[in-house]
Enzyme design. Structure first.
Site, PDB file in Angstrom:
ATOM      1  N   VAL A   1      46.679  53.007 -28.656  1.00  0.00           N
ATOM      2  CA  VAL A   1      47.938  53.222 -29.374  1.00  0.00           C
ATOM      3  C   VAL A   1      48.953  53.944 -28.478  1.00  0.00           C
ATOM      4  O   VAL A   1      50.145  53.622 -28.494  1.00  0.00           O
ATOM      5  CB  VAL A   1      47.688  54.031 -30.662  1.00  0.00           C
ATOM      6  N   GLU A   2      48.477  54.897 -27.697  1.00  0.00           N
ATOM      7  CA  GLU A   2      49.387  55.693 -26.867  1.00  0.00           C
ATOM      8  C   GLU A   2      49.974  54.888 -25.710  1.00  0.00           C
ATOM      9  O   GLU A   2      51.178  54.945 -25.449  1.00  0.00           O
ATOM     10  CB  GLU A   2      48.651  56.923 -26.310  1.00  0.00           C
ATOM     11  N   SER A   3      49.120  54.161 -24.986  1.00  0.00           N
ATOM     12  CA  SER A   3      49.585  53.549 -23.729  1.00  0.00           C
ATOM     13  C   SER A   3      49.157  52.106 -23.525  1.00  0.00           C
ATOM     14  O   SER A   3      49.555  51.484 -22.538  1.00  0.00           O
ATOM     15  CB  SER A   3      49.066  54.368 -22.546  1.00  0.00           C
TER      16      SER A   3
END
Length: 217
Positions: free
Chosen positions: A64-66
């Site tokens: 989700v972050e990267s």
């Protein structure tokens, strides 16, 4: 004879309907599988085990972050696989008693070590993974305020009550990815070299999907 023909016709229709359903559902699973590109699993497992966290949860956060891109950088200057801000990374380094090296935030090992340490810290602080995820995205100060004013409950938080839209959706996205990973990859996520075997992973994922649908397993 006429009745037998009608029965056979119905059976054929049922078989066709089942075949079409299987083909369509497998196509969806195959498409989803083809879009998965798990990376850095050995590093994720290393630091997840070191900090006693589920590697699939850390993988869900990274996705989700990267999107598993170690060179990712946000408009707010969050960097690396777990999108760490300089201030946050400095704080984690102080907690860990290690030197803070800003230029290493895009290094997978360094970033995962700090990020996993931080999510562990947040989990220990709140005793709840949803609150830990909310604080990871929205900040400890905000989450503490929400608990203090009764917006969310510390012991039984309702994600839908998180007042910041971005943070609310973030927690839901991480949980959704985490649940999918646990459904399809009960043993462990595929390593980099295994990502190329899309058809094999799709078949295995489809088997897992059928187990859930048919046996709730």
């Amino acid at each position: 004879m006429k009745v037998i023909k009608q029965i056979l016709r119905i059976i054929i229709y049922i078989i066709i309907a089942i075949a079409v359903s299987i083909a369509l559902s497998f196509s969806v699973i195959y498409y989803q599988t083809s879009r998965e590109n798990f990376k850095y699993q050995e590093e994720i497992e290393k630091y997840a085990n070191e900090y006693n966290m589920d590697p699939m949860l850390i993988s869900a956060i990274v996705k989700v972050e990267s999107g598993f891109n170690n060179e990712a950088q946000s408009q707010k200057d969050a960097k690396g696989l777990m999108q760490l801000m300089n201030e946050t990374a400095q704080h984690i380094s102080d907690l860990e008693g290690i030197d803070y090296i800003p230029e290493k935030l895009e290094d997978p090992d360094y970033n995962l070590m700090l990020g996993t340490s931080y999510i562990r810290y947040l989990y220990d602080y709140y005793g709840n993974i949803d609150l830990a995820l909310a604080a990871y995205n929205g900040g400890i100060g905000n989450v503490d305020d929400w608990i203090k004013d009764g917006t969310i409950q510390r012991n039984n938080p309702n994600v839908d009550n998180i007042p910041i839209e971005e943070t609310r959706q973030y927690v839901k996205k991480v949980n959704a990815n985490y649940n999918v990973m646990r459904t399809f990859y009960k043993d462990k996520l595929p390593k980099d070299t295994e990502n190329q075997k899309t058809i094999t992973r799709a078949i295995n994922n489809y088997k897992s999907f059928l187990k859930v649908i048919l046996f709730n397993a």
